[in-house]
Design a protein around this motif. Sequence first.
Motif, mmCIF file in Angstrom:
data_model
loop_
_atom_site.group_PDB
_atom_site.id
_atom_site.type_symbol
_atom_site.label_atom_id
_atom_site.label_comp_id
_atom_site.label_asym_id
_atom_site.label_seq_id
_atom_site.Cartn_x
_atom_site.Cartn_y
_atom_site.Cartn_z
ATOM 1 N N ARG A 181 -88.032 0.714 -4.100
ATOM 2 C CA ARG A 181 -87.265 1.748 -4.790
ATOM 3 C C ARG A 181 -86.477 2.607 -3.812
ATOM 4 O O ARG A 181 -85.393 3.105 -4.134
ATOM 5 N N GLU A 182 -87.001 2.734 -2.604
ATOM 6 C CA GLU A 182 -86.313 3.553 -1.597
ATOM 7 C C GLU A 182 -85.173 2.795 -0.932
ATOM 8 O O GLU A 182 -84.062 3.313 -0.803
ATOM 9 N N LYS A 183 -85.433 1.541 -0.546
ATOM 10 C CA LYS A 183 -84.404 0.805 0.211
ATOM 11 C C LYS A 183 -83.534 -0.085 -0.661
ATOM 12 O O LYS A 183 -82.414 -0.441 -0.262
ATOM 13 N N GLY A 184 -84.027 -0.471 -1.844
ATOM 14 C CA GLY A 184 -83.243 -1.281 -2.754
ATOM 15 C C GLY A 184 -83.262 -2.762 -2.396
ATOM 16 O O GLY A 184 -83.692 -3.167 -1.314
ATOM 17 N N VAL A 185 -82.784 -3.565 -3.339
ATOM 18 C CA VAL A 185 -82.634 -5.011 -3.149
ATOM 19 C C VAL A 185 -81.145 -5.303 -3.049
ATOM 20 O O VAL A 185 -80.410 -5.133 -4.030
ATOM 21 N N PRO A 186 -80.650 -5.727 -1.895
ATOM 22 C CA PRO A 186 -79.204 -5.968 -1.752
ATOM 23 C C PRO A 186 -78.755 -7.184 -2.565
ATOM 24 O O PRO A 186 -79.392 -8.237 -2.528
ATOM 25 N N ILE A 187 -77.672 -7.029 -3.318
ATOM 26 C CA ILE A 187 -77.043 -8.130 -4.044
ATOM 27 C C ILE A 187 -75.715 -8.382 -3.342
ATOM 28 O O ILE A 187 -74.696 -7.746 -3.634
ATOM 29 N N ASP A 188 -75.732 -9.296 -2.378
ATOM 30 C CA ASP A 188 -74.591 -9.458 -1.471
ATOM 31 C C ASP A 188 -73.302 -9.796 -2.203
ATOM 32 O O ASP A 188 -72.224 -9.298 -1.839
ATOM 33 N N SER A 189 -73.377 -10.644 -3.223
ATOM 34 C CA SER A 189 -72.153 -11.069 -3.908
ATOM 35 C C SER A 189 -71.503 -9.933 -4.677
ATOM 36 O O SER A 189 -70.326 -10.011 -5.042
ATOM 37 N N LEU A 190 -72.258 -8.852 -4.923
ATOM 38 C CA LEU A 190 -71.697 -7.682 -5.606
ATOM 39 C C LEU A 190 -71.386 -6.543 -4.643
ATOM 40 O O LEU A 190 -70.710 -5.586 -5.011
ATOM 41 N N GLY A 191 -71.926 -6.633 -3.429
ATOM 42 C CA GLY A 191 -71.719 -5.562 -2.464
ATOM 43 C C GLY A 191 -72.444 -4.285 -2.830
ATOM 44 O O GLY A 191 -71.977 -3.182 -2.528
ATOM 45 N N VAL A 209 -76.272 -14.674 -10.060
ATOM 46 C CA VAL A 209 -75.225 -13.639 -10.082
ATOM 47 C C VAL A 209 -73.852 -14.275 -9.971
ATOM 48 O O VAL A 209 -72.907 -13.899 -10.684
ATOM 49 N N GLN A 210 -73.707 -15.271 -9.091
ATOM 50 C CA GLN A 210 -72.409 -15.910 -8.913
ATOM 51 C C GLN A 210 -71.974 -16.637 -10.186
ATOM 52 O O GLN A 210 -70.778 -16.697 -10.500
ATOM 53 N N ILE A 237 -73.104 -6.150 -13.865
ATOM 54 C CA ILE A 237 -72.079 -7.170 -13.613
ATOM 55 C C ILE A 237 -71.008 -7.139 -14.698
ATOM 56 O O ILE A 237 -69.809 -7.185 -14.420
ATOM 57 N N LEU A 238 -71.439 -7.043 -15.962
ATOM 58 C CA LEU A 238 -70.473 -7.010 -17.063
ATOM 59 C C LEU A 238 -69.583 -5.777 -16.976
ATOM 60 O O LEU A 238 -68.360 -5.861 -17.192
ATOM 61 N N ALA A 239 -70.180 -4.628 -16.669
ATOM 62 C CA ALA A 239 -69.386 -3.394 -16.551
ATOM 63 C C ALA A 239 -68.386 -3.500 -15.410
ATOM 64 O O ALA A 239 -67.226 -3.080 -15.539
ATOM 65 N N GLN A 240 -68.821 -4.082 -14.289
ATOM 66 C CA GLN A 240 -67.904 -4.208 -13.154
ATOM 67 C C GLN A 240 -66.802 -5.231 -13.423
ATOM 68 O O GLN A 240 -65.741 -5.166 -12.801
ATOM 69 N N ARG A 241 -67.056 -6.162 -14.354
ATOM 70 C CA ARG A 241 -66.028 -7.141 -14.707
ATOM 71 C C ARG A 241 -65.067 -6.593 -15.765
ATOM 72 O O ARG A 241 -64.158 -7.302 -16.194
#
Length: 400
Positions: A181-191, A209-210, A237-241
């Motif tokens: 919760r502190e460091k998060g899980v990076p989703i590289d394809s979303l940045g 995700v891709q 993802i939908l909101a960002q699209r």
Amino acid sequence: MLQTEKQYVQWQENETLHNALWLSESNHMPPARIVLVDDTTTADDAYRLACEGSSLLWRGDFHNARQLLQALGRRIDRTNERSELRKAKKAAKSTTESDSSNSKEIPNLFHQQRQLQAQRSRILSRLLLELDANYISQLRRAPDVSAACTAAFGPLDKAMDESCVLSFRDLQGALGAAGWREKGVPIDSLGLSIFPHYGVFAPTRHEYVQLLLDAPLPAIHDVAYDIGTGTGLLAIILAQRGVPQVIATDLNPRALACANENFTRLELPAVQLQQADLYPTDAPLANLIVCNPPWLPAKPSSSLEYAVYDAKSAMLRGVLQGAKQHLAEHGELWLIMSDLAEHLQLRTRYELLGLFADAGLTVKYRLDTQPKHGRSQDDTDPLHIARSAEVTSLWCLTLI
């Protein structure tokens, strides 16, 4: 989820009967027999007691308790390895197995592995510790776990000034979740990073995700649903699209709080949250419905396993059957599914397509990707053949 009704555990110590609130993330019943253990207790003795059904309340150094838990894990693994060796020798003495018998062995291996995992969890969960009403441990060298426990289990009733007892494994889970919760899980394809909460499945596997980024949006995509949103990743993802209205649902209050925090971090006011069992109520018809249901039709044994196991495919069936009432004309249902269940022979492709047809849905197209997680590459895994053949797909379904 933690039990809603309070349960208590009792033990005898220094000729006094002690009571404490019982906390169990897996809703295990309060232990009936508790033995006090400390730094003088050997790992062999602790393992014997745990296998006999005794719970072990730790009274020694905090870090030694962690080492004892690791030692118990090693003993469980050695016992399981000896059992597997005996089975292998027995199989070697038998006649050459046919392809059909090899085929039958795969689902047996899956169920055997689940039984071993459940047994391992039961034994390791028998190492307990006590915390006071502020989630403070009185053990030597104990770290401050109060913030992590409060985030995971909620505040205790300080007015009652009652201590609590929980398994060391549940505490480790709370501490691990606090780190995520502190460091998060990076989703590289979303940045970006997703910040999971305790009891909410972390999207550490996110090859799908891709697929969601590559799938063409329906011509009309004014309204979308994310069913069983969890951390909120699909809705994000939908909101960002560019979908102007996204309605994300979940039944788990922890998931709703988690998704809300992730939406707030990313400043996504277009995403609405609703506590619902699958589909939202009083909502406009959706042009697009996305869902990443549990992939394996088996019974979950803990709250986190509900993200992986779907008994009798109940959630999958519910999503498919409800699509007809909630999809707008020419709308699409994007179903994120792994075919691991097929390789484990828990469900066939024919049965999956039958579920689509029974719900009045047809396949418009399918996008596939190969998993990249470590277990798919681990040839020591008894289920390696199935895992290495796994494919994750986005099924685009439309109404017939």
